[in-house]
Design an enzyme around this catalytic site. Structure first.
Site, PDB file in Angstrom:
ATOM      1  N   LYS A  34      -0.294  -3.848   7.476  1.00 22.61           N
ATOM      2  CA  LYS A  34       0.118  -4.821   6.465  1.00 22.61           C
ATOM      3  C   LYS A  34       0.428  -4.118   5.148  1.00 22.61           C
ATOM      4  CE  LYS A  34      -4.625  -5.957   5.066  1.00 22.61           C
ATOM      5  NZ  LYS A  34      -5.609  -7.036   4.859  1.00 22.61           N
ATOM      6  N   TYR A 251       0.586   7.264 -26.508  1.00 28.19           N
ATOM      7  CA  TYR A 251       0.447   5.899 -27.013  1.00 28.19           C
ATOM      8  C   TYR A 251      -0.984   5.633 -27.484  1.00 28.19           C
ATOM      9  CZ  TYR A 251       5.003   4.541 -25.119  1.00 28.19           C
ATOM     10  OH  TYR A 251       6.341   4.432 -24.854  1.00 28.19           O
TER      11      TYR A 251
END
Length: 375
Positions: A34, A251
């Site tokens: 999956k 950042y």
């Protein structure tokens, strides 16, 4: 020149992990594919396991149909079952096995008078508290499936909530609840997920359902199950910066150099699936040597401290996780689980190699790369 970021998928390691799981479980095993094989490429992984795996499992019908279109003919189980009558028809047309875990799905099968020879896995809620019939209702649901003339094979299953907690009695308790609820009902049983089949001998039955362990991420806390990493996520340093004491990096200015620091800028970021939440100090390998990240992860790049590696520089190989850096360690540092990291990898080139024939290290030989793979 191509951006150097790639995920190398070791198909030999995948086969090794499946064989280990099957040996440990002792019965048959469905390889769970999956979520695009937990981010590794469902079609490529299915083909690599063909002839070895007893069958496969996916979440829903579209995932299974993609495998059928790719020529995968082995049994495929739909873990979420059918969402509607059209799903059920499509599952039947493609020879898929379906999980039934709620009343609406039971009624769906009873209403499908045109269908025959369905292979159904009937799910018991033994303690997960999510999907499945209550233990006291399972015998009646079983009888209805047997009586309606649509079902030729019927397997009984459950799912564990805490199998990755070896000190908890929850899994043993779920096993006892399941066994009591299904006592006297003929048919195969399936209880074990990855952690279940590695840890809980009391729960091993006819079918195992290994998922995350196939890809080399050990679900157990000690991480000593002998699994081999399947994905190596790697890139290169493409620029170097020399920081002086007091210089700020990235950042938010979360990293301030306390001493002269050489920083390598690496061509990978959170848009590629590396976790933005990974803090300064998260381990990486640079040219095979231990190193760590510094500052915040950006969308397209991250930064690593290479002060202690005087020969490292532009073009140096960086492993984010794989054979040298445990994905579980990265996940813990980032406050998440390896499932999420692996499933999130995107926007990178995927290369499929067989480690028996590949030379040590990375990148993979160009002839074994798949840069144009559509994912």
């Amino acid at each position: 020149m191509t951006r150097p970021t790639q995920a190398i998928i070791d198909l030999q390691a995948l086969r090794y992990n499946y064989a280990l799981a099957r040996q440990r479980h002792g019965g048959r095993a469905l390889a769970v594919l999956k979520a695009n094989a937990y981010g590794h490429g469902a079609t490529q992984c299915a083909r690599a396991l063909s002839g070895l795996a007893d069958g496969f499992a996916v979440a829903f019908v579209e995932e299974a149909v993609s495998l059928r279109k790719a020529g995968i003919g082995a049994p495929i189980l739909l873990l979420e079952g059918a969402f509607g009558a059209d799903d059920l028809d499509l599952a039947h047309a493609n020879g898929l096995w379906v999980v039934v875990h709620q009343e609406s799905q039971l009624r769906m099968i009873e209403a499908a008078r045109h269908l025959r020879d369905l292979n159904v896995w009937l799910k018991v809620n033994s303690g997960m508290g999510r999907a499945g019939f209550a233990p006291g209702d399972i015998a009646a649901a079983y009888a209805r499936l047997k009586a309606n003339g649509r079902v030729s094979e019927l397997t009984l299953m459950t799912h564990f909530a805490r199998a990755d907690e070896p000190d908890s009695d929850a899994t043993a308790q779920q096993t006892r609840v399941f066994d009591a609820a299904t006592a006297g009902l003929p048919g195969d049983r399936s209880l074990c997920n990855s952690a279940g089949l590695l840890q809980w001998e009391c729960a091993r039955r006819d079918w195992g359902r290994p998922g995350i362990l196939l890809y080399g991420a050990d679900p157990m806390p000690k991480g000593d199950s002998g699994l081999k990493p399947v994905m190596t996520l790697c890139s290169e340093i493409f620029a170097v910066r020399e920081l002086r004491p007091g210089d700020v990096l990235g950042y938010g200015g979360t990293f301030i150099a306390k001493q002269p620091t050489r920083v390598g800028i690496v061509a990978i970021g959170y848009a590629d699936g590396y976790p933005r939440t990974a803090p300064t100090g998260t381990p990486v390998r640079v040219d095979g040597q231990p190193a760590c990240t510094v500052g915040r992860v950006s969308m397209d790049m991250l930064t690593v401290d290479i002060t202690h590696l005087p020969t490292a520089g532009i073009g140096s190989a960086v492993e984010l996780w794989g054979n040298q850096v445990d994905v579980n360690v990265v996940a813990r540092a980032a406050g998440t689980i390896p499932y999420e990291l692996l499933c999130n990898v995107k926007r990178v080139r995927f290369s499929y190699v067989d480690r028996e024939n590949a030379s040590p290290g990375y990148p993979a030989p160009a002839s074994q790369q798949a840069p144009d793979l559509v994912r």
